[in-house]
Structure formats: structure tokens, C-alpha cells
Design an enzyme around this catalytic site. Structure first.
Site, PDB file in Angstrom:
ATOM      1  N   PHE A 158       1.233  -1.505  -0.163  1.00 12.78           N
ATOM      2  CA  PHE A 158       0.011   0.040  -0.440  1.00 12.78           C
ATOM      3  C   PHE A 158       0.974   1.128   0.112  1.00 12.78           C
ATOM      4  CE2 PHE A 158      -2.358   3.887   1.623  1.00 12.78           C
ATOM      5  CZ  PHE A 158      -3.599   3.710   0.701  1.00 12.78           C
TER       6      PHE A 158
ATOM      7  N   ASP B  15       9.372   3.330   2.055  1.00 14.61           N
ATOM      8  CA  ASP B  15       7.547   3.684   2.663  1.00 14.61           C
ATOM      9  C   ASP B  15       7.878   3.338   3.932  1.00 14.61           C
ATOM     10  OD1 ASP B  15       5.633   4.759   3.019  1.00 14.61           O
ATOM     11  OD2 ASP B  15       4.552   4.294   1.426  1.00 14.61           O
TER      12      ASP B  15
ATOM     13  N   LYS C  16       1.997  11.167   7.483  1.00 15.85           N
ATOM     14  CA  LYS C  16       1.565  10.610   8.250  1.00 15.85           C
ATOM     15  C   LYS C  16       1.460  11.746   9.475  1.00 15.85           C
ATOM     16  CE  LYS C  16      -1.411   6.674   6.237  1.00 15.85           C
ATOM     17  NZ  LYS C  16      -0.907   6.231   5.462  1.00 15.85           N
TER      18      LYS C  16
END
Ligand SMILES: *Cc1c(COP(=O)(O)O)cnc(C)c1O
Length: 402
Positions: free
Chosen positions: A143, A228, A257
Site C-alpha cells: 500500500f 515507505d 502522516k
């Protein structure tokens, strides 16, 4: 309730909003630390932390203050001019993460897109890959966000179906399999893009030594390693970056985030000089990327994370939380796993899905969300105390065994 007391939130969202999410039916209006409150005043322990964007806890007072101070002074200049927050942000994030160059962006997906652009350009200009032949290796069940090039190399049918045609140049290998990675590398491979722990796939932890092996393979074959860390980074797994668990350093590290503590969309590509060094004026950009408000927020969000011991707390409370979750007896549980405060309980497919447990937990005041149907992730803010973990565990235990 609130000013528009007659509003039926669910009905209005359903009528006017695109249906691209299926949220739990809880309407939140306030947050503080690990806790959130709904419009009826009921309080919940937040065990999702906005997919790890609020690692520092909801509405952290120091980040709030930094945001308000900066917002009253200067918010946006565009990169056509300079601002006095950008350089200190660069210095502080580079010192903290041992990076030598930074590219500031906004969302996580933009950081991923930016990294893809940079490693391709590096491939052509530094590695010598023939024009338009660059290949990037990614993992099954990855993802990395929702933009077109990213969903084009997703292996999740609902993320891809009917959104094509997609950009070429990506190869998919199984996650956690270093031999498959090596077999997929060709002279045209410019990068291997991977999550240190696959979050959305259900907190999938690769075998020990996998990242180290990937690092060695990338170095040996002159391939850039892109980690990531948008979800695993900034303390979530009990280290500042998850790569530290294996003592490796990526060529590009993506953070987002929690880089703002949940106040603002801020992401960054952190890199060695060689890869980000390929970008020249006019070749990439973002109107909001690196704006003074974002930089001031990110600077304080990083300081809070370190100065308030949140990374150590993540390791400590995470280890305790994991042990206690493992002690829950229910035959429907297939596996309990986690690192730091990135935890998951996976149920057997016959159990009929994890969502019913999420509703049970919500009724008892614990907010968690299923991921991939059979797994519940527990990932509270990193400020969670032992007492709060115990409070959550008592309820998790009763819902999962009830
Ligand atoms: C959330 C996430 C992204 C995408 O971030 P957005 O800000 O939603 O675009 C990318 N990679 C990982 C690992 C994520 O968890």
C-alpha cells in the site's frame, strides 16, 4: 449536539458524499491525547490514531501552539520565494534521520510519486538506463497511496479495477522474499520500493534479515532502496524509523502522516544527495510543499516525538500490549503480531470478518478498524500510558472472548 442540530450526519454523508469509505458509524467532535469524543459526549480510546498520523496524540498542545503562532505570521509563500521555516526544518529533519537531502511535499502519495520520479531520473542520468526503460520493483499486497501510478502497481483488485490504463515500468514480487527480489532485478532496475512492515495489508512483518538482504542486493546491483515509512516511521514501531530494527539505511525514506502530528498534510522524501540531486529547477514542485506553516508544524511535531519520549514509550507499551493480546484465548484468532505500537489480531476466515468485533469494541469505547476483512489493527497514539493500555485490553478481552 451542535449548531446544526437537525443534521443527520449519516444521511447527509450518504447523499452528498462520494462513497469511497465505509467508516464505523461514530461521529467524532473532539480529541485530546489518546482519547476522542463523539457528538453525544461518549469517550473512546483511539486505537487507530488516524492510520498513525496522530502518533503524538490528538491536538497536542505544543504542536497546536506552534501552528497558531506560525499561522498568525505567515502561512504560504509558494516556493517562488523563500521562507524562514524551510531551512530550519531541513536541518532538523536531516539531523534527526541522518539524511543529506529533503524534498518536502504534502500527502504520502505525493511523496511516493516524487520518489518514483527521482529514481527514474537517477536511473537515466546516473545509472545509464536506456530512455523509458526504467523498472521499479514493488511488493505484492503493497500500500503506497491512491494516485494513478501507485494504484497501477497495487495488487488489490478494488484499488485498481477500472482505473486503468496504468503506467508501465513496475514489477511485483512477493513481500519478504529476498530471492524473488534478486531474481527480478535486471540492468534496467532503478529502485526497489517497499514498506518495512506492510501496514494496510494487515501489519505483515517480514522475516528477520529481509531488509538487510534487500539493502545488500540493492547495493550490489546499483538499485536504489526506497523505504515507505509513511506508516511505520516516526516512532510507530518503537524506533524513529523501522529500518533501524535491521540496522539498514535506505537511499530514499518516505515520511508523512505523523510528520505533522495530525494537524496538516505534510510529507517528505529523505534522501542521500545522489538521488535527490538529480532534480533541477522547474522539474518538480508543489505549491504547498515546504510552506512555512507546514515546516513550523513539522519541526514541533518532530521535537515533541523525541523530547517527550514517545518513541521509547511506543517500544515499551507496544511490547506489553502485544504480550497481553497474545494471552487472549479465542479459537477464532489465527495470529497476533506487532512491533512497537503497530499491532494486529488476525482472525480465521471462518470467523466471518473482523468488523463485528470493531463494532463490539466501539460500543465499549475502543475505536479500531478492520483491515483486509479478517484483521484488526491496534495502533494508538504513542503517548498511550500503561493504564490506558490496560483499559483498552480489558475491553478487547471481553469483546474478543465474549
Ligand atoms: C497512508 C500511506 C500512504 C499514503 O499516504 P496519503 O497521505 O494517504 O497519501 C503511503 N504509504 C503508506 C505505507 C501509508 O500507510
Amino acid at each position: 449536539m451542535n449548531a446544526i442540530a437537525s443534521t443527520d450526519f449519516l444521511a447527509v454523508e450518504s447523499e452528498l458524499g462520494a462513497h469511497n469509505y465505509k467508516p464505523l458509524d461514530v461521529i467524532l467532535t473532539k480529541g485530546e491525547g489518546c482519547w476522542v469524543w463523539d457528538v453525544d459526549g461518549k469517550k473512546y480510546l483511539d486505537c487507530l490514531a488516524a492510520y498513525s498520523a496522530v502518533n503524538q496524540g490528538h491536538c497536542h498542545p505544543r504542536i497546536f501552539k506552534a501552528m497558531m503562532e506560525q499561522a498568525s505570521k505567515l502561512t504560504l509563500t509558494s516556493r517562488a520565494f523563500r521562507n524562514d521555516q524551510l531551512a530550519p526544518f531541513y536541518e532538523e529533519i536531516c539531523a534527526l534521520t541522518n539524511s543529506s537531502k529533503v524534498l518536502p511535499m504534502n500527502s504520502g502519495a505525493e511523496a511516493v510519486e516524487s520518489a518514483i520520479k527521482c529514481v527514474r531520473k537517477w536511473g537515466y542520468e546516473v545509472k545509464g538506463v536506456p530512455e523509458d526503460k526504467a523498472e521499479i520493483i514493488v511488493c505484492r499486497d503493497n500500500f503506497h497511496g491512491r494516485t494513478l501510478s501507485i494504484v497501477g502497481f497495487s495488487t488489490d483488485p478494488s484499488a485498481r479495477k477500472n482505473f486503468g490504463p496504468f503506467a508501465p515500468g513496475f514489477k511485483v514480487v512477493p513481500f519478504g522474499d529476498a530471492e524473488a527480489l534478486e531474481a527480478a532485478i535486471t540492468p534496467n532496475t532503478v529502485a526497489f520500493l517497499v514498506e518495512p512492515i506492510q501496514g494496510e495489508a494487515g501489519v505483515i512483518i517480514p522475516p528477520n534479515g529481509y531488509l538487510r538482504a534487500a539493502r545488500e542486493l540493492c547495493t550490489r546491483h546499483n538499485v536504489t532502496l526506497i523505504l515507505d515509512e509513511i506508516q511505520t516511521g516516526l516512532g510507530r514501531t518503537g524506533k524513529l524509523l523501522a529500518e533501524e530494527h535491521e540496522g539498514v539505511e535506505a537511499d530514499l525514506t518516505l515520511v508523512g502522516k505523523a510528520l505533522s502530528g495530525g494537524f496538516y498534510p505534510i510529507s517528505a522524501v529523505l534522501s542521500n544527495s545522489e538521488v535527490l540531486g538529480v532534480l533541477q529547477p522547474g522539474q518538480h514542485g508543489s505549491t504547498f510543499g515546504g510552506n512555512p506553516l507546514a515546516c513550523a508544524i513539522a519541526r514541533e511535531a518532530l521535537k515533541v516525538l523525541v523530547e517527550e519520549g514517545m518513541i521509547e514509550n511506543s517500544e515499551k507499551q507496544g511490547a506489553y500490549f502485544l504480550e497481553e493480546l497474545k494471552g487472549i484465548r479465542n479459537n477464532a484468532i489465527k495470529e497476533v503480531r506487532g512491533r512497537g505500537l503497530m499491532l494486529a489480531v488476525e482472525f480465521h476466515p471462518e470467523a466471518g470478518g473482523a468488523r463485528k468485533y470493531c463494532y463490539g469494541l466501539k460500543d465499549k469505547g475502543v475505536l479500531a478498524k478492520e483491515t483486509h476483512e479478517h484483521t484488526i489493527r491496534f495502533a494508538p497514539p504513542l503517548t498511550v500510558s500503561r493504564d490506558e493500555v490496560d483499559w483498552a485490553l480489558e475491553r478487547i478481552n471481553s469483546v474478543l472472548t465474549g
